[in-house]
Design a protein around this motif. Sequence first.
Motif, PDB file in Angstrom:
ATOM      1  N   UNK A  85       0.828  -1.202   0.000  1.00  0.00           N
ATOM      2  CA  UNK A  85       0.000   0.000   0.000  1.00  0.00           C
ATOM      3  C   UNK A  85       0.861   1.250   0.000  1.00  0.00           C
ATOM      4  N   UNK A  86       0.583   2.155  -0.945  1.00  0.00           N
ATOM      5  CA  UNK A  86       1.220   3.468  -1.032  1.00  0.00           C
ATOM      6  C   UNK A  86       2.737   3.380  -1.197  1.00  0.00           C
ATOM      7  N   UNK A  87       3.236   2.299  -1.789  1.00  0.00           N
ATOM      8  CA  UNK A  87       4.669   2.099  -1.976  1.00  0.00           C
ATOM      9  C   UNK A  87       4.978   1.838  -3.441  1.00  0.00           C
ATOM     10  N   UNK A  88       6.209   2.143  -3.852  1.00  0.00           N
ATOM     11  CA  UNK A  88       6.632   1.829  -5.203  1.00  0.00           C
ATOM     12  C   UNK A  88       7.964   1.083  -5.234  1.00  0.00           C
ATOM     13  N   UNK A  89       8.532   0.811  -4.070  1.00  0.00           N
ATOM     14  CA  UNK A  89       9.757   0.024  -4.020  1.00  0.00           C
ATOM     15  C   UNK A  89       9.457  -1.437  -4.366  1.00  0.00           C
ATOM     16  N   UNK A  90      10.407  -2.093  -5.032  1.00  0.00           N
ATOM     17  CA  UNK A  90      10.236  -3.499  -5.402  1.00  0.00           C
ATOM     18  C   UNK A  90      10.352  -4.344  -4.138  1.00  0.00           C
ATOM     19  N   UNK A  91       9.303  -5.122  -3.865  1.00  0.00           N
ATOM     20  CA  UNK A  91       9.309  -6.006  -2.701  1.00  0.00           C
ATOM     21  C   UNK A  91      10.276  -7.163  -2.920  1.00  0.00           C
ATOM     22  N   UNK A  92      10.849  -7.654  -1.837  1.00  0.00           N
ATOM     23  CA  UNK A  92      11.800  -8.767  -1.918  1.00  0.00           C
ATOM     24  C   UNK A  92      11.169  -9.999  -2.559  1.00  0.00           C
ATOM     25  N   UNK A  93       9.882 -10.231  -2.296  1.00  0.00           N
ATOM     26  CA  UNK A  93       9.231 -11.418  -2.857  1.00  0.00           C
ATOM     27  C   UNK A  93       8.880 -11.265  -4.332  1.00  0.00           C
ATOM     28  N   UNK A  94       9.114 -10.096  -4.911  1.00  0.00           N
ATOM     29  CA  UNK A  94       8.829  -9.875  -6.333  1.00  0.00           C
ATOM     30  C   UNK A  94      10.088  -9.941  -7.196  1.00  0.00           C
ATOM     31  N   UNK A  95      11.259 -10.035  -6.578  1.00  0.00           N
ATOM     32  CA  UNK A  95      12.488 -10.030  -7.365  1.00  0.00           C
ATOM     33  C   UNK A  95      12.594 -11.247  -8.263  1.00  0.00           C
ATOM     34  N   UNK A  96      12.168 -12.414  -7.794  1.00  0.00           N
ATOM     35  CA  UNK A  96      12.228 -13.626  -8.618  1.00  0.00           C
ATOM     36  C   UNK A  96      11.329 -13.491  -9.847  1.00  0.00           C
ATOM     37  N   UNK A  97      10.194 -12.834  -9.685  1.00  0.00           N
ATOM     38  CA  UNK A  97       9.292 -12.608 -10.817  1.00  0.00           C
ATOM     39  C   UNK A  97       9.983 -11.723 -11.855  1.00  0.00           C
ATOM     40  N   UNK A  98      10.649 -10.672 -11.407  1.00  0.00           N
ATOM     41  CA  UNK A  98      11.352  -9.786 -12.329  1.00  0.00           C
ATOM     42  C   UNK A  98      12.506 -10.500 -13.024  1.00  0.00           C
ATOM     43  N   UNK A  99      13.184 -11.390 -12.317  1.00  0.00           N
ATOM     44  CA  UNK A  99      14.251 -12.179 -12.940  1.00  0.00           C
ATOM     45  C   UNK A  99      13.668 -13.041 -14.053  1.00  0.00           C
ATOM     46  N   UNK A 100      12.540 -13.701 -13.797  1.00  0.00           N
ATOM     47  CA  UNK A 100      11.879 -14.524 -14.829  1.00  0.00           C
ATOM     48  C   UNK A 100      11.468 -13.658 -16.022  1.00  0.00           C
ATOM     49  N   UNK A 114      13.766   0.067 -14.049  1.00  0.00           N
ATOM     50  CA  UNK A 114      15.140   0.156 -13.571  1.00  0.00           C
ATOM     51  C   UNK A 114      15.654  -1.207 -13.125  1.00  0.00           C
ATOM     52  N   UNK A 115      14.805  -1.997 -12.499  1.00  0.00           N
ATOM     53  CA  UNK A 115      15.212  -3.331 -12.049  1.00  0.00           C
ATOM     54  C   UNK A 115      15.560  -4.209 -13.249  1.00  0.00           C
ATOM     55  N   UNK A 116      14.729  -4.166 -14.304  1.00  0.00           N
ATOM     56  CA  UNK A 116      15.015  -4.944 -15.510  1.00  0.00           C
ATOM     57  C   UNK A 116      16.311  -4.476 -16.177  1.00  0.00           C
ATOM     58  N   UNK A 117      16.537  -3.167 -16.193  1.00  0.00           N
ATOM     59  CA  UNK A 117      17.783  -2.637 -16.753  1.00  0.00           C
ATOM     60  C   UNK A 117      18.970  -3.160 -15.957  1.00  0.00           C
ATOM     61  N   UNK A 118      18.845  -3.155 -14.632  1.00  0.00           N
ATOM     62  CA  UNK A 118      19.916  -3.667 -13.772  1.00  0.00           C
ATOM     63  C   UNK A 118      20.168  -5.152 -14.026  1.00  0.00           C
ATOM     64  N   UNK A 158      14.367  -1.001 -24.965  1.00  0.00           N
ATOM     65  CA  UNK A 158      13.307  -1.986 -25.207  1.00  0.00           C
ATOM     66  C   UNK A 158      12.155  -1.843 -24.213  1.00  0.00           C
ATOM     67  N   UNK A 159      12.257  -0.907 -23.282  1.00  0.00           N
ATOM     68  CA  UNK A 159      11.266  -0.810 -22.207  1.00  0.00           C
ATOM     69  C   UNK A 159      10.603   0.557 -22.213  1.00  0.00           C
ATOM     70  N   UNK A 160       9.287   0.571 -22.248  1.00  0.00           N
ATOM     71  CA  UNK A 160       8.504   1.791 -22.086  1.00  0.00           C
ATOM     72  C   UNK A 160       7.638   1.630 -20.842  1.00  0.00           C
TER      73      UNK A 160
END
Length: 198
Positions: A99-114, A155-159, A166-168
């Motif tokens: 709620x009211x946050x935009x930081x990437x949660x630790x439990x979402x990092x694996x999803x971004x890696x995939x 930014x996470x995908x770029x990292x 390739x990202x918009x």
Amino acid sequence: MKKTLCGTAVLITLIGSLALFAGGCSKKAVIPPDGGSSASGMDSGAGSSGYDENNLASEGTLDDPGRTGGGSMADSASDEYKRLHGRCSDNLFPIYFDFDQYGIRADMTEVLVKNAEHMQSVPGGAIVIEGNTDDRGTNEYNLALGERRAMAAKQYLIDLGVDSSRIQTISYGEERPLFPGMDEESYSQNRRDDFIMQ
């Protein structure tokens, strides 16, 4: 007497106009999910979206689209599919936010890696990250929050090595809720980024 009456009428008109203006500009109440005040730091919130580190591995949510960590909102296959895929393109998965946050949660990092791995397997493919919020807060605030969420994922995908060209990003704020309910389970599913291949 005539001047006093005129002055009173002008004063009443002015007060009425200010009341209408203030009422028209009022902000929707922002109610934190647990009744407390919103924090500026990240909450763990791992169980709120059906994704948590244990569910990703033990229930195969990324590898087996038929299974999710599930919530109690609805039991239909359509709702299960929406919980797992949001509005994402095939082989891509949404990420969820507190709620009211935009930081990437630790439990979402694996999803971004995939998601990054899938993008790397499709050379030249472009992606649009769609930022979404629940409907608490003003439209303007939610559009800005959705944009910050999309930019954080970009930014996470770029990292992770995805070419930034390739990202918009786009923000829909609260305008495209996936779940229409007015409860925390629905809110938690609407606070997400979707990943759309172009």
